[in-house]
Design an enzyme around this catalytic site. Structure first.
Site, PDB file in Angstrom:
ATOM      1  N   ASN A 131     112.649  81.613 -12.963  1.00 47.13           N
ATOM      2  CA  ASN A 131     112.853  82.926 -12.340  1.00 47.13           C
ATOM      3  C   ASN A 131     113.554  83.795 -13.370  1.00 47.13           C
ATOM      4  OD1 ASN A 131     112.028  81.489 -10.121  1.00 47.13           O
ATOM      5  ND2 ASN A 131     113.889  81.809  -8.923  1.00 47.13           N
ATOM      6  N   GLU A 153     116.983  78.250  -7.725  1.00 42.15           N
ATOM      7  CA  GLU A 153     118.162  78.774  -8.407  1.00 42.15           C
ATOM      8  C   GLU A 153     119.450  78.054  -7.999  1.00 42.15           C
ATOM      9  OE1 GLU A 153     118.290  83.052  -7.982  1.00 42.15           O
ATOM     10  OE2 GLU A 153     116.279  83.306  -8.800  1.00 42.15           O
ATOM     11  N   GLU A 158     109.450  83.492 -10.120  1.00 44.05           N
ATOM     12  CA  GLU A 158     109.932  84.804  -9.665  1.00 44.05           C
ATOM     13  C   GLU A 158     110.035  85.741 -10.854  1.00 44.05           C
ATOM     14  OE1 GLU A 158     113.603  85.113  -7.444  1.00 44.05           O
ATOM     15  OE2 GLU A 158     113.092  83.354  -6.246  1.00 44.05           O
ATOM     16  N   HIS A 189     116.030  77.424  -0.306  1.00 42.21           N
ATOM     17  CA  HIS A 189     116.303  78.749  -0.863  1.00 42.21           C
ATOM     18  C   HIS A 189     117.562  79.274  -0.170  1.00 42.21           C
ATOM     19  CE1 HIS A 189     114.255  82.261  -3.112  1.00 42.21           C
ATOM     20  NE2 HIS A 189     115.452  82.705  -2.762  1.00 42.21           N
ATOM     21  N   ARG A 207     104.156  81.650  -2.503  1.00 41.85           N
ATOM     22  CA  ARG A 207     105.365  80.829  -2.530  1.00 41.85           C
ATOM     23  C   ARG A 207     106.324  81.335  -1.453  1.00 41.85           C
ATOM     24  NH1 ARG A 207     110.586  81.387  -6.200  1.00 41.85           N
ATOM     25  NH2 ARG A 207     111.662  79.637  -5.244  1.00 41.85           N
ATOM     26  N   TYR A 219     114.645  87.895 -14.576  1.00 38.68           N
ATOM     27  CA  TYR A 219     114.734  89.320 -14.252  1.00 38.68           C
ATOM     28  C   TYR A 219     115.238  90.167 -15.413  1.00 38.68           C
ATOM     29  CZ  TYR A 219     113.811  87.981  -9.471  1.00 38.68           C
ATOM     30  OH  TYR A 219     113.194  87.488  -8.343  1.00 38.68           O
TER      31      TYR A 219
HETATM   32  O1  IFM Z   1     116.076  88.064  -3.935  1.00 39.36           O
HETATM   33  C1  IFM Z   1     116.447  87.165  -4.916  1.00 39.36           C
HETATM   34  C2  IFM Z   1     115.858  85.792  -4.634  1.00 39.36           C
HETATM   35  O2  IFM Z   1     116.229  85.327  -3.394  1.00 39.36           O
HETATM   36  C3  IFM Z   1     116.326  84.804  -5.671  1.00 39.36           C
HETATM   37  N1  IFM Z   1     116.086  85.281  -6.995  1.00 39.36           N
HETATM   38  C4  IFM Z   1     116.502  86.632  -7.327  1.00 39.36           C
HETATM   39  C5  IFM Z   1     115.972  87.600  -6.280  1.00 39.36           C
HETATM   40  C6  IFM Z   1     116.397  89.032  -6.637  1.00 39.36           C
HETATM   41  O3  IFM Z   1     117.787  89.113  -6.720  1.00 39.36           O
END
Ligand code: IFM
Length: 466
Positions: free
Chosen positions: A296, A169, A366, A124, A80, A298
């Site tokens: 995405n 995002e 992500e 992006h 990707r 985290y």
């Molecule tokens: O690096 C970023 C990415 O560009 C978008 N999502 C979160 C990642 C980590 O912060």
């Protein structure tokens, strides 16, 4: 090297790696590329850590064959990456840059030759500066320009791209970029941010139409939905949680998957909720069917009430809601300061599935962690913390699948260490270390672990040859 067991994902599950144009390409003024809002922002003193810019980044523009070789060796099914809009249309609309088109032709063909399916993100965050000069995402014209750019890309690459992601995002584009000002274009506005959120969704809807008209295969969007908790049971914290649910999640999920605007938007945005940027027919446009939704993820976020400043023109952003992330005892933090809580990932996926009856199949577009990598005297990077993070989060995905969520694949963030936006080059998310002085690439232990995972997955799930 650390031996961490491989989580088991179902047959047909696909593994990939992700990057984004401005974070890796460099070559910011080469071969006719126009400036983007991130060129302007990163060149403005005080905006990024240490004044870092994406001028060179990982120099992927010149080193893409080496990076594709790394992907091939990794054994991923897909890759990707994002197209740089200002590389293709330097002014955002109008003239197309043939050298920009050629670059992605070469990259896509190199991937296909390596047996890797290209997955393209159209936006992006690198809006052509020329469009920002005319109002950027505050203006509906930018959504129309996005459709024009999408048509160019779809016509040129549609025969070879497996998955298309319209926006990455949009929460960050709208609220971090136009309300908090921590990202380009660095604005701190209320109306502007809400107009931007709506126009991003309109742009998405228009782009989906263009992609469908061009016969694109799989079409989706990548959302950074959040798993949110209230800091306490106090009524004000619960109210803050409700607002944060609107701000982070429902602004996107309600129009995309339920055909309506968020139920609690008025209490969140007050007088700004139903702005003049909304037109009849927009919800139908935004809610066009998708083949997948990218998630995405985290870390989870804990929310507590903060006094709303009545004189603040900005809507309730993450900052004025008072987003806090108290650390439960024993929870490790990544170098981003993000708590590592894989169970929150399972909860997010299961909750989303339960709340959205029309949710398309899910793709994890992500997931990854920034760690304090060091190069040891053997010249290697023993990033056991990253391996633990990935193993925990892939196991969390497997749990969501077992609970009935239709997750089709996983793209690790990121293939390479890269430009982490306002945080510059200190945060390293890559499976591959990049030495920013020499631009040498060194696969970390996590690269070898991920390769082992993919190999083991195939051995476990593929039919034995007859
Ligand atoms: O690096 C970023 C990415 O560009 C978008 N999502 C979160 C990642 C980590 O912060």
């Amino acid at each position: 090297m650390t031996t961490v067991p491989f989580p088991e994902l179902p047959r047909g599950f696909r593994f990939g790696a992700a990057t984004a144009a401005y974070q890796i390409e460099g070559a910011h003024d080469e071969d006719g590329r126009g400036p983007s809002i991130w060129d302007t922002y990163s060149h403005t003193p005080g905006r990024t850590l240490g004044g870092a810019t994406g001028d060179t980044a990982c120099d992927h523009y010149h080193r893409y064959p080496e990076d594709v070789a790394l992907l091939r060796e990794l054994g991923v099914d897909g890759y990707r990456f994002s197209l740089s809009w200002p590389r293709l249309l330097p002014q955002g609309t109008g003239a197309v840059n043939p050298k920009g088109l050629d670059f992605y032709d070469r990259l896509i063909d190199e991937l296909l030759d390596a047996g890797i399916a290209p997955a393209v993100t159209l936006y992006h965050w690198d809006l052509p500066q020329a469009l920002e000069d005319r109002g950027g995402w505050r203006e509906r014209d930018t959504a129309e320009a996005f459709a024009e750019y999408t048509a160019v890309a779809a016509e040129r690459y549609g025969d070879r791209v497996e998955r298309w992601i319209t926006l990455n995002e949009p929460f960050c584009s709208a609220f971090v970029g136009y309300a908090e000002g921590r990202h380009a274009p660095g604005a701190r506005e209320g109306r502007g941010a809400l107009a931007a959120a709506h126009h991003l969704l309109v742009g998405h809807g228009l782009a989906v139409r263009e992609l469908r008209a061009a016969g694109a295969r799989e079409v989706g969007i990548a959302l950074n939905l959040d798993r949110l908790h209230a800091a306490s049971g106090r009524p004000e914290d619960l109210a803050a949680l409700r607002r944060a649910e609107v701000l982070h999640n429902e602004v996107w999920t309600e129009p995309l998957f339920a055909g309506r605007y968020p139920e609690h938007e008025t209490e969140t945005w007050e007088g700004l909720a139903d702005g003049p940027w909304r037109r009849s027919g927009d919800l139908e446009l935004i809610g066009g069917a998708l083949d997948f939704v990218g998630i995405n993820f985290y870390r989870p976020i804990t929310v507590e009430a903060a006094p709303h400043r009545a004189d603040d023109p900005a809507p309730r952003t993450a900052t004025d809601i008072g987003v806090v992330e108290p650390i439960p005892y024993g929870t490790r933090l990544t170098t981003m300061g993000w708590p590592v809580v894989p169970s929150a990932f399972t909860e997010l996926l299961c909750d989303l599935n339960a709340r959205c009856p029309h949710l398309p199949p899910v793709w994890i577009t992500e997931n990854g962690s920034a760690e304090a990598d060091t190069v040891t005297p053997d010249g290697l990077v023993h990033d056991g913390d990253r391996i633990d993070y990935l193993a925990g989060h892939l196991a969390a995905v497997a749990e969501a699948v077992a609970a009935g969520v239709d997750v089709r694949g996983y793209d690790v963030w990121s293939l390479l260490d890269n430009f982490e936006w306002a945080r510059g080059y200190e945060q390293r998310f890559g499976l591959v270390r990049v030495d920013y002085d020499t631009l040498t690439r060194t696969p970390k232990d996590s690269y070898h672990w991920y390769r082992g995972l993919i190999t083991a997955h195939r051995a476990r799930t593929e039919e034995p040859a007859r």
